[in-house]
Design a protein around this motif. Structure first.
Motif, short mmCIF file in Angstrom:
data_model
loop_
_atom_site.label_atom_id
_atom_site.label_comp_id
_atom_site.label_asym_id
_atom_site.label_seq_id
_atom_site.Cartn_x
_atom_site.Cartn_y
_atom_site.Cartn_z
N VAL A 114 1.02 1.83 6.14
CA VAL A 114 2.09 1.05 7.79
C VAL A 114 0.95 1.47 8.92
CG1 VAL A 114 3.82 2.09 9.07
CG2 VAL A 114 3.87 1.96 6.89
N GLY A 115 0.28 2.59 8.35
CA GLY A 115 -1.11 2.59 9.97
C GLY A 115 -1.92 1.95 9.60
N CYS B 80 0.46 -0.94 -0.02
CA CYS B 80 -0.51 0.24 -0.16
C CYS B 80 1.01 1.45 -0.23
CB CYS B 80 -1.12 -0.02 1.29
SG CYS B 80 -2.13 1.71 1.23
N ALA B 81 0.85 1.93 -1.15
CA ALA B 81 1.43 3.66 -0.92
C ALA B 81 0.25 4.61 -0.29
CB ALA B 81 1.07 3.45 -2.67
N GLY B 82 -0.54 3.89 0.60
CA GLY B 82 -0.66 5.13 1.40
C GLY B 82 -1.94 6.01 0.75
N ALA C 120 5.24 -0.25 2.10
CA ALA C 120 3.82 0.16 2.80
C ALA C 120 4.48 1.93 2.94
CB ALA C 120 3.63 -0.22 3.87
N VAL C 121 3.90 2.74 2.73
CA VAL C 121 4.11 3.88 3.08
C VAL C 121 2.93 5.26 3.39
CG1 VAL C 121 5.34 6.40 2.00
CG2 VAL C 121 5.34 3.50 0.60
N ALA D 93 9.42 -3.26 2.76
CA ALA D 93 9.92 -2.37 3.60
C ALA D 93 8.84 -1.77 4.20
CB ALA D 93 11.27 -2.03 2.35
N ILE D 94 8.89 -0.81 4.81
CA ILE D 94 8.57 0.34 5.36
C ILE D 94 8.63 1.96 5.42
CG2 ILE D 94 7.04 -1.51 6.63
CD1 ILE D 94 8.16 -0.63 9.29
#
Length: 255
Positions: free
Chosen positions: A117-118, A66-68, A112-113, A133-134
């Motif tokens: 990350v949330g 997920c790119a946020g 995930a960005v 990676a985060i």
């Protein structure tokens, strides 16, 4: 192949008491407002579904998890009301995950960005691939991860949140995330991950659903103020998104 729908895709299947919820978006599985709303609504419905004992949350494809938040929608924010609504999208989703009566198991196949990350932090248990990676990139565009911070801090603590958020251009690898408590298990390949996730979910879904529900309440103790807290944080983010400094950075990305 991933979805091409600009408002994203969302699919749910229920097999042997396990609901698998899969979201997707052509822009690296980022969240547009409509998709955030639909995912929150789906979790609310599954929370009340007696045929479901457990939820697995995953995203489409074999690349980014997920790119946020949607970059295009952030660029379009034009006033304080729009800003608050934009950032409230993640606030509502995290609260839907928190309030969901069913335990949520995250399946993280890639990077995930930010808000991604949330979402991971709001899961109750997380299976991740080595490629997961985060990064919390918010400070680099003039805002900060205000809305998701309570969820991330709950999992990894203030020190790790500081390390992650104050180096917004640095990727932390999956083993760092596991060591800090964001990921429960990390696997080299997706085949092994999915096999172990299947075994884990089948076992967990076979336990007393009432016990699972009551235990989830215990795991989330002390978060009863999040409806208000996350809404307040969304307001701060919305205000900062309109600042001259942030607009300048965002427009440079656009160009």
């Amino acid at each position: 192949m991933g979805t091409t729908r600009s408002n994203g895709s969302l699919y749910t299947s229920i097999v042997n008491k396990v609901a698998t919820v899969e979201f997707g978006h052509p822009a690296s599985n980022s969240f547009v407002a409509d998709l955030l709303k639909r995912l929150g609504k789906t979790l609310n419905e599954l929370s009340e579904n007696d045929a479901v004992h457990l939820i697995v949350l995953k995203s489409e494809g074999n690349r980014a998890f997920c790119a946020g938040a949607s970059f295009d929608e952030l660029l379009a924010v034009d006033n304080i009301t729009e800003g608050k609504v934009f950032f409230n999208g993640f606030a509502h989703l995290i609260n839907a995950m928190r309030n969901c009566k069913k335990l949520i198991i995250g399946r993280v196949q890639g990077k995930a960005v930010g808000g991604g990350v949330g979402v991971i932090a709001a899961c109750d248990y997380v299976f991740a691939a080595e490629a997961a990676a985060i990064r919390l990139s918010e400070l680099s565009i003039g805002i900060a991860p205000f809305v998701i911070a309570p969820a991330v801090k709950r999992k990894i603590g203030v020190a790790a949140l500081s390390e992650l958020s104050l180096s917004p251009n640095e990727w932390k690898n999956a083993y760092w995330a596991q060591e800090k408590g964001l990921f429960s298990k990390v696997f080299v390949g997706m085949d092994e991950l999915d096999r172990e996730l299947g075994i884990f979910a089948e076992k967990l879904a076979g336990y007393n659903p009432e016990a699972l529900e009551e235990w989830k309440k215990v795991l989330w103790e002390g978060t009863g103020n999040w409806d208000t807290l996350l809404a307040n944080r969304a307001e701060i983010s919305g205000r900062l998104a309109l600042s001259e400094e942030t607009k300048k950075v965002l427009n440079s990305f656009k160009k």
